[in-house]
Write an enzyme that holds these catalytic residues in place. Structure first.
Site, PDB file in Angstrom:
ATOM      1  N   GLY A  40       4.844  18.725  20.469  1.00 48.93           N
ATOM      2  CA  GLY A  40       4.775  18.362  18.974  1.00 48.93           C
ATOM      3  C   GLY A  40       4.289  19.435  18.262  1.00 48.93           C
ATOM      4  N   HIS A 132      -0.083   8.395  -7.336  1.00 46.51           N
ATOM      5  CA  HIS A 132      -0.497   7.142  -7.433  1.00 46.51           C
ATOM      6  C   HIS A 132      -1.613   6.933  -8.224  1.00 46.51           C
ATOM      7  CE1 HIS A 132      -0.994   2.894  -6.141  1.00 46.51           C
ATOM      8  NE2 HIS A 132      -2.129   3.097  -5.557  1.00 46.51           N
ATOM      9  N   LYS A 194      -1.315  -9.572  -9.304  1.00 45.91           N
ATOM     10  CA  LYS A 194      -1.424  -9.942  -7.760  1.00 45.91           C
ATOM     11  C   LYS A 194      -2.759  -9.376  -7.103  1.00 45.91           C
ATOM     12  CE  LYS A 194       0.064  -5.244  -6.531  1.00 45.91           C
ATOM     13  NZ  LYS A 194       1.318  -4.500  -5.880  1.00 45.91           N
ATOM     14  N   ASP A 221       7.548   0.463 -11.192  1.00 52.95           N
ATOM     15  CA  ASP A 221       6.420   1.058 -10.454  1.00 52.95           C
ATOM     16  C   ASP A 221       6.424   2.321  -9.919  1.00 52.95           C
ATOM     17  OD1 ASP A 221       3.970   0.631  -9.168  1.00 52.95           O
ATOM     18  OD2 ASP A 221       4.553  -1.124  -7.670  1.00 52.95           O
ATOM     19  N   THR A 226       7.152  -1.665   1.438  1.00 50.52           N
ATOM     20  CA  THR A 226       8.045  -2.791   2.183  1.00 50.52           C
ATOM     21  C   THR A 226       9.086  -3.665   1.146  1.00 50.52           C
ATOM     22  OG1 THR A 226       6.204  -4.294   1.757  1.00 50.52           O
ATOM     23  CG2 THR A 226       5.972  -2.753   3.573  1.00 50.52           C
ATOM     24  N   GLY A 228       7.945  -5.782  -0.556  1.00 45.71           N
ATOM     25  CA  GLY A 228       7.200  -7.210  -0.498  1.00 45.71           C
ATOM     26  C   GLY A 228       6.836  -7.713  -1.832  1.00 45.71           C
ATOM     27  N   THR A 229       6.050  -6.756  -2.590  1.00 48.08           N
ATOM     28  CA  THR A 229       5.797  -7.244  -4.115  1.00 48.08           C
ATOM     29  C   THR A 229       6.921  -7.352  -4.815  1.00 48.08           C
ATOM     30  OG1 THR A 229       3.465  -5.968  -3.670  1.00 48.08           O
ATOM     31  CG2 THR A 229       4.126  -6.249  -6.153  1.00 48.08           C
TER      32      THR A 229
END
Length: 314
Positions: A40, A132, A194, A221, A226, A228-229
């Site tokens: 690794g 972010h 949310k 955004d 995912t 999802g939102t």
């Protein structure tokens, strides 16, 4: 631009973006190699003379996040030990930016740890895209330029020539940036409310502020993982009478069943940049990629010629 004026090297995470940046700047891609041993461990080697040269290193930190972050540090160290005059790190997607605060007991502020590591490895400057949390720039002791994908994404949206447009922020935290999208596109703003109750990467839409009935909605955004939102907000918009739903996201960090959620949602098109190019999932035909290579190439050109970057934030 002569090829002896600067060096642009790409790590394992962004070979295609690096190639496009070099084509715009009319310079060859810097030579180097990365090996991963059976245990690794990573091995990084600069493949050309960089003594006294100003080097620009392109490397996102995702897929796999930890390997690519360590590779980034090893590249910086190798370049400094090879006597590069300066090393400017271009991080199209800084994944650990989500860990920007101590919002519960006994947790690490991961973004700060990463920032200190990048600085300790020897980076002279950092250029990134839609952090972010913009305050992460303060975690660094070296200059940080947080570029905006807004111009390229709004141009892509505008090209569709949609009437009765409304821009939708998926939460209150992104409302300020979403307002900039709305202003540039000359459209009103709506905000989805949310709540997120745990670390499962899932959130629940509880309300929608703003008028969307009969309008073509575009959710904006900084990233999605995912889907999802975005899918839930899209369903909420259709329930509120929206005519159609699209989305524009800077970083398409797709995992798991993200594409299945996209295909099953009300979203007709999802615009993302090429900040993440080695996603482990096959992308849906609904995903439309717009390049940020011209943006990064112009940033490199301006930094190299000691020109202001202010125009890139307008």
């Amino acid at each position: 631009m002569r090829d002896d004026e600067l060096v642009v090297i790409g790590g394992s995470a962004n070979p295609l973006l690096t190639q496009e940046i070099c084509e715009i700047l009319d310079v060859p891609v810097g030579r180097g190699e990365v090996l991963q041993f059976s245990d690794g461990n990573l091995f990084v080697k600069v493949g050309q003379n960089v003594r006294g040269r100003h080097v620009y290193l392109v490397q996102s930190t995702v897929f796999p996040a930890n390997d690519n972050f360590m590779e980034l540090l090893f590249w910086i160290d190798a370049l400094k030990r090879a006597s590069a005059a300066s090393v400017t790190v271009l991080i199209p997607y800084f994944s650990y930016a989500k860990g920007d605060k101590k919002d519960e007991p006994r947790v690490s502020i991961r973004a700060r740890v990463c920032a200190q590591s990048i600085e300790a490895a020897g980076a002279d400057r950092v250029v990134t895209l839609d952090l972010h949390a913009p305050q992460i720039q303060g975690f660094f002791g070296v200059p940080v330029d947080d570029l905006y994908a807004l111009p390229v994404l709004t141009d892509a949206i505008a090209a569709e020539q949609l009437d009765d447009l409304v821009i939708v922020s998926p939460d209150a935290g992104f409302a300020k940036k979403a307002k900039q999208y709305a202003k540039r596109l000359g459209a009103p703003l709506a905000i989805a409310d949310k709540e997120r109750v745990d670390h499962t990467e899932n959130a629940r839409v509880v309300d929608l502020i703003g008028e969307v009935e009969g309008r073509n909605a575009v959710i904006v955004d900084d990233f999605t993982i995912t889907m999802g939102t975005l899918a839930e907000v899209a369903d909420c918009l259709m329930d509120k009478g929206a005519r159609s739903v699209r989305a524009a996201v800077t970083h398409g960090v797709f995992t798991g069943k993200a594409m299945q959620r996209l295909d099953a949602s009300a979203i007709q098109a999802l615009y993302v940049t090429d900040s993440v190019e080695n996603s482990p999932v096959e992308r849906s035909p609904l995903v439309r990629t717009v390049s940020v290579a011209p943006l990064f190439a112009e940033a490199i050109r301006r930094i190299h010629h000691r020109e202001s970057l202010s125009i890139l934030f307008e």
